[in-house]
Design a protein around this motif. Structure first.
Motif, PDB file in Angstrom:
ATOM      1  N   TYR A 177       1.399  -1.397  -0.057  1.00  0.00           N
ATOM      2  CA  TYR A 177      -0.174  -0.361   0.374  1.00  0.00           C
ATOM      3  C   TYR A 177       0.675   1.381   0.010  1.00  0.00           C
ATOM      4  O   TYR A 177       2.115   1.348   0.720  1.00  0.00           O
ATOM      5  CB  TYR A 177      -0.942   0.249   0.892  1.00  0.00           C
ATOM      6  N   THR A 178       0.833   1.861  -0.672  1.00  0.00           N
ATOM      7  CA  THR A 178       1.144   3.550  -0.762  1.00  0.00           C
ATOM      8  C   THR A 178       0.738   4.713   0.166  1.00  0.00           C
ATOM      9  O   THR A 178      -0.639   5.159  -0.271  1.00  0.00           O
ATOM     10  CB  THR A 178       1.627   3.896  -2.334  1.00  0.00           C
ATOM     11  N   ARG A 179       1.683   5.218   0.868  1.00  0.00           N
ATOM     12  CA  ARG A 179       0.586   5.716   2.403  1.00  0.00           C
ATOM     13  C   ARG A 179       0.598   7.268   1.060  1.00  0.00           C
ATOM     14  O   ARG A 179       1.790   7.631   0.465  1.00  0.00           O
ATOM     15  CB  ARG A 179       1.813   5.523   3.418  1.00  0.00           C
ATOM     16  N   LYS A 180      -0.671   8.161   1.587  1.00  0.00           N
ATOM     17  CA  LYS A 180      -0.799   9.116   0.819  1.00  0.00           C
ATOM     18  C   LYS A 180       0.654  10.523   2.230  1.00  0.00           C
ATOM     19  O   LYS A 180       0.435  10.115   2.452  1.00  0.00           O
ATOM     20  CB  LYS A 180      -2.253  10.064   0.670  1.00  0.00           C
ATOM     21  N   GLU A 181       0.796  11.837   0.814  1.00  0.00           N
ATOM     22  CA  GLU A 181       2.257  12.028   1.611  1.00  0.00           C
ATOM     23  C   GLU A 181       1.601  13.172   2.130  1.00  0.00           C
ATOM     24  O   GLU A 181       1.444  13.351   3.328  1.00  0.00           O
ATOM     25  CB  GLU A 181       2.491  12.684   0.349  1.00  0.00           C
ATOM     26  N   LYS A 182       0.716  13.730   1.612  1.00  0.00           N
ATOM     27  CA  LYS A 182      -0.432  14.839   2.408  1.00  0.00           C
ATOM     28  C   LYS A 182      -1.591  14.434   3.096  1.00  0.00           C
ATOM     29  O   LYS A 182      -2.256  13.234   3.263  1.00  0.00           O
ATOM     30  CB  LYS A 182      -0.764  16.159   2.201  1.00  0.00           C
ATOM     31  N   LEU A 183      -1.866  14.805   4.827  1.00  0.00           N
ATOM     32  CA  LEU A 183      -3.167  14.661   5.689  1.00  0.00           C
ATOM     33  C   LEU A 183      -3.865  15.838   4.879  1.00  0.00           C
ATOM     34  O   LEU A 183      -3.706  16.229   4.664  1.00  0.00           O
ATOM     35  CB  LEU A 183      -2.485  14.995   7.126  1.00  0.00           C
ATOM     36  N   SER A 184      -5.336  14.126   5.648  1.00  0.00           N
ATOM     37  CA  SER A 184      -6.717  15.522   4.928  1.00  0.00           C
ATOM     38  C   SER A 184      -6.470  16.730   5.969  1.00  0.00           C
ATOM     39  O   SER A 184      -5.653  16.640   6.537  1.00  0.00           O
ATOM     40  CB  SER A 184      -7.592  14.544   4.835  1.00  0.00           C
ATOM     41  N   PRO A 185      -7.646  17.273   5.634  1.00  0.00           N
ATOM     42  CA  PRO A 185      -7.962  18.716   6.820  1.00  0.00           C
ATOM     43  C   PRO A 185      -8.088  17.982   8.550  1.00  0.00           C
ATOM     44  O   PRO A 185      -7.849  18.082   9.117  1.00  0.00           O
ATOM     45  CB  PRO A 185      -8.689  19.652   6.135  1.00  0.00           C
ATOM     46  N   LEU A 186      -8.985  16.689   8.194  1.00  0.00           N
ATOM     47  CA  LEU A 186     -10.193  15.507   9.773  1.00  0.00           C
ATOM     48  C   LEU A 186      -8.505  15.652   9.417  1.00  0.00           C
ATOM     49  O   LEU A 186      -8.540  15.408  10.882  1.00  0.00           O
ATOM     50  CB  LEU A 186     -10.728  14.729   8.826  1.00  0.00           C
ATOM     51  N   GLU A 187      -7.082  15.146   8.756  1.00  0.00           N
ATOM     52  CA  GLU A 187      -7.101  14.033   9.729  1.00  0.00           C
ATOM     53  C   GLU A 187      -6.183  15.380  10.926  1.00  0.00           C
ATOM     54  O   GLU A 187      -5.446  15.490  11.835  1.00  0.00           O
ATOM     55  CB  GLU A 187      -5.658  13.392   8.703  1.00  0.00           C
ATOM     56  N   LEU A 188      -5.799  15.790   9.814  1.00  0.00           N
ATOM     57  CA  LEU A 188      -4.906  18.013  10.796  1.00  0.00           C
ATOM     58  C   LEU A 188      -5.466  17.849  11.916  1.00  0.00           C
ATOM     59  O   LEU A 188      -4.277  18.008  13.238  1.00  0.00           O
ATOM     60  CB  LEU A 188      -4.436  18.709   9.831  1.00  0.00           C
ATOM     61  N   GLU A 189      -6.909  18.386  12.267  1.00  0.00           N
ATOM     62  CA  GLU A 189      -8.257  18.104  13.357  1.00  0.00           C
ATOM     63  C   GLU A 189      -7.277  17.030  13.858  1.00  0.00           C
ATOM     64  O   GLU A 189      -7.723  17.813  15.160  1.00  0.00           O
ATOM     65  CB  GLU A 189      -9.600  18.521  12.491  1.00  0.00           C
ATOM     66  N   LEU A 190      -7.841  16.304  13.497  1.00  0.00           N
ATOM     67  CA  LEU A 190      -7.327  14.860  15.077  1.00  0.00           C
ATOM     68  C   LEU A 190      -5.968  15.732  15.363  1.00  0.00           C
ATOM     69  O   LEU A 190      -5.936  14.618  16.910  1.00  0.00           O
ATOM     70  CB  LEU A 190      -7.215  13.905  14.225  1.00  0.00           C
ATOM     71  N   GLU A 191      -5.400  15.599  15.008  1.00  0.00           N
ATOM     72  CA  GLU A 191      -3.424  15.920  15.685  1.00  0.00           C
ATOM     73  C   GLU A 191      -3.696  16.695  16.479  1.00  0.00           C
ATOM     74  O   GLU A 191      -3.594  16.153  17.782  1.00  0.00           O
ATOM     75  CB  GLU A 191      -2.847  15.900  13.935  1.00  0.00           C
ATOM     76  N   ASN A 192      -4.562  17.629  16.077  1.00  0.00           N
ATOM     77  CA  ASN A 192      -4.388  18.619  16.615  1.00  0.00           C
ATOM     78  C   ASN A 192      -5.609  17.994  18.372  1.00  0.00           C
ATOM     79  O   ASN A 192      -5.172  18.877  19.564  1.00  0.00           O
ATOM     80  CB  ASN A 192      -5.026  20.409  16.194  1.00  0.00           C
ATOM     81  N   PHE A 193      -6.809  18.065  17.681  1.00  0.00           N
ATOM     82  CA  PHE A 193      -7.546  17.237  18.457  1.00  0.00           C
ATOM     83  C   PHE A 193      -6.465  16.533  20.009  1.00  0.00           C
ATOM     84  O   PHE A 193      -7.021  17.555  21.469  1.00  0.00           O
ATOM     85  CB  PHE A 193      -8.453  16.885  18.315  1.00  0.00           C
ATOM     86  N   VAL A 194      -6.038  15.580  19.361  1.00  0.00           N
ATOM     87  CA  VAL A 194      -5.086  14.640  20.629  1.00  0.00           C
ATOM     88  C   VAL A 194      -4.112  16.032  21.003  1.00  0.00           C
ATOM     89  O   VAL A 194      -3.845  15.265  22.266  1.00  0.00           O
ATOM     90  CB  VAL A 194      -4.470  13.869  19.707  1.00  0.00           C
ATOM     91  N   LYS A 195      -3.598  16.391  20.459  1.00  0.00           N
ATOM     92  CA  LYS A 195      -2.451  17.130  21.148  1.00  0.00           C
ATOM     93  C   LYS A 195      -3.060  18.150  22.197  1.00  0.00           C
ATOM     94  O   LYS A 195      -2.424  18.265  23.749  1.00  0.00           O
ATOM     95  CB  LYS A 195      -1.622  18.018  20.834  1.00  0.00           C
ATOM     96  N   LYS A 196      -3.804  18.331  21.804  1.00  0.00           N
ATOM     97  CA  LYS A 196      -4.825  19.613  22.731  1.00  0.00           C
ATOM     98  C   LYS A 196      -5.041  18.686  24.582  1.00  0.00           C
ATOM     99  O   LYS A 196      -5.307  19.596  25.320  1.00  0.00           O
ATOM    100  CB  LYS A 196      -6.354  20.333  22.924  1.00  0.00           C
TER     101      LYS A 196
END
Length: 537
Positions: A427-446
């Protein structure tokens, strides 16, 4: 032949997940693999030392007196491995290089970088045979000789040759090998680091996932994990070996022990199953409560453990083995310490397709049970899996909120990476994160930042590992976030190596705390082999 072997010496390089030379994650984690390799060689009368990869690259002359190089690395370590290989070739010429560990999944790439032999999967029996060849007798590669040893990948006439798999080692086999205790003291700062002691080898989820059947890549276990295909089914390490190793490490000055395995609650299940290792399923037979209690009891009573000087914690549990009884047992021995548990996502259908055992409701209940029994659940979630869509991600948001409300201490969010020898290896992992994935990262950090506010006002025993200007870097004795510690007093001597009591005063980041040093205890600092040698140079 025995005398010539005694004259040769081997150097194990632990790359420590440094990637390009900078540690990606916590600096204080020392896995059991390199010491296991060292123990095999010591039993075969090979003179062996161990060195972290970044230290070797800073002081390459340290390799000059060795005849054989062994490299242990993670899947992220190919860049720094290349640097180590080049340095060895410049200084030691054609002397043999052997590689192994989790990054052996990229064996062909490692061979292209200049390694002579790659050990695939479990190393003990393979290295035992390898130690009796010309590699360790004469520091010379004889391809025809090595082709007779199973578990190796090497190059012959410009093509890659795999000598074939070995059957999984049994508990009886594992009892014959002892990880090196001496080599633990070769890590600078070892007195402050977490040393992982293997308790369970392999994974109890040896079922085929739906996606494995779809892709016709019939690797067992969860589709995103390579543990079953490399390390085999779950097997329990003999009790006497575990107790002996922990006691030896504590006697040598190690202070922080982590009992390692994909699921600590698998311990002893293989001893009560049917007459085949693959008879053990993720949730059947049930946890062996007698074996677990005996293991924990002997570790705390027969190893020299002392709660104000050292710590013993467990690494992982799977939700399917957590119930009222097992959570209570873990709380009895490990209350007040963290424990990792994988929930992995919020989309039940996607997780089922990936072969994840158990239901989400069971995983959420497991987190709650662990928290109620005084443990601090560190809950894993993965994102970026094939088949993940916005609906899947929204469900993950919801489940993360649920586990936090049930007592999760921290969310460990990691991005999917296709690994060799898994159904998703192509499987080839996509290079860029989607807006919702970025939101998930920030959500978890908070969330993690907010969760740490519960620690403000707590008093924690920690070990001062290093100093940065006026601030000390401390590791909690029983594990937890790194602490940036300060003191109002002017100390003439550095506090490095001291066990101190710290009052947590502030949150530094989602991964670190700040605190004031209240009391200063014993100095446990000891010099490693390499620190002594560099001072004398």
């Amino acid at each position: 032949m025995g005398m010539s072997r005694m004259m040769l010496s081997a150097l194990i390089v632990d790359l420590l997940a440094h990637s390009r030379g900078t540690r990606l994650w916590t600096r204080d984690v020392i896995g059991s693999g390199p010491r296991t390799v060292g123990g095999v060689l010591e039993q075969q009368s090979v003179s062996v030392d161990l060195i972290p990869g970044d230290l070797l690259l800073r002081s390459p002359f340290l390799m000059d007196n060795y005849d054989v190089l062994l490299i242990s690395g993670m899947v992220t370590d190919l860049p720094i491995a290349s640097q180590v290989i080049s340095a060895w070739r410049r200084r030691r010429g054609k002397r043999p290089i052997i590689a192994g560990g989790p990054f052996s999944g990229y064996a062909e790439r490692i061979l292209e970088q200049g390694v002579d032999v790659v050990v695939i999967g479990e190393a003990e029996a393979t290295l035992q045979e390898l130690s009796r060849t010309s590699v360790f007798d004469e520091a010379r590669i004889e391809i025809e000789e090595l082709e007779r040893i199973r578990g190796l990948m090497l190059r012959k006439n410009n093509r890659v040759v795999y000598t074939g798999p070995r059957p999984p080692l049994t508990t009886r086999d594992l009892s014959k090998f002892r990880p090196s205790c001496k080599l633990a003291t070769h890590y600078p700062g070892y007195w402050a680091y977490r040393f992982y002691v293997e308790v369970v080898r392999g994974c109890s989820n040896f079922l085929l996932s739906p996606i494995a059947i779809e892709t016709k890549k019939l690797y067992p276990g969860c589709a995103y994990c390579s543990v079953p295909s490399y390390w085999g089914p779950a097997r329990s390490i003999p009790l006497d070996r575990i107790v002996e190793e922990v006691k030896c490490l504590l006697d040598a000055g190690v202070t922080r022990i982590v009992l390692s395995g994909p699921d600590i609650l698998d311990y002893g299940r293989d001893w009560v199953s049917a007459n085949h290792l693959l008879a053990v399923k993720p949730d059947d037979p049930p946890p062996n409560m007698d074996a677990l209690r005996k293991l924990f009891k002997e570790l705390f009573e027969k190893t020299g453990f002392s709660g104000d000087k050292n710590s013993i914690i467990v690494e992982n549990v799977k939700p399917v083995t957590v119930n009222e009884d097992t959570a209570s047992l873990l709380g009895e021995f490990f209350s007040g310490t963290p424990i990792n548990i994988g929930v992995e996502g919020g989309d039940e259908n996607l997780l089922r397709r990936m072969g994840r055992p158990g239901a989400l409701a069971q995983a959420i209940t497991a987190v709650e049970l662990l928290a109620k029994n005084g443990l601090y659940p560190q809950v894993y979630f993965i994102y970026g899996l094939p088949g993940q869509d916005e609906s899947s991600l929204q469900k993950t948001f919801n489940v993360i909120k649920q586990v936090m409300s049930k007592g999760a201490d921290r969310i460990i969010l990691y991005r999917f990476m296709p690994l060799p020898r898994t159904p998703l290896e192509d499987y080839t992992r996509k290079e860029k994160l989607s807006p919702l994935e970025l939101e998930l990262e920030n959500f978890v950090k908070k969330l993690n930042y907010k969760s740490k506010t519960r620690m403000i006002g707590r008093k924690i025993l920690g070990i001062i590992a290093s100093r940065r200007k006026e601030t000390y870097i401390a590791y909690p004795l029983s594990h937890g976030p790194v602490i940036y510690a300060y003191t109002d007093k002017d100390h003439r001597k550095s506090l490095e190596g001291r066990i101190v009591k710290i009052l947590i005063t502030n949150i530094h980041s989602d991964r670190a705390l700040e605190g004031k040093i209240l009391t200063i205890g014993k100095n446990i600092r000891k010099s490693s082999k390499w620190e002594n040698l560099l001072r004398a140079a």
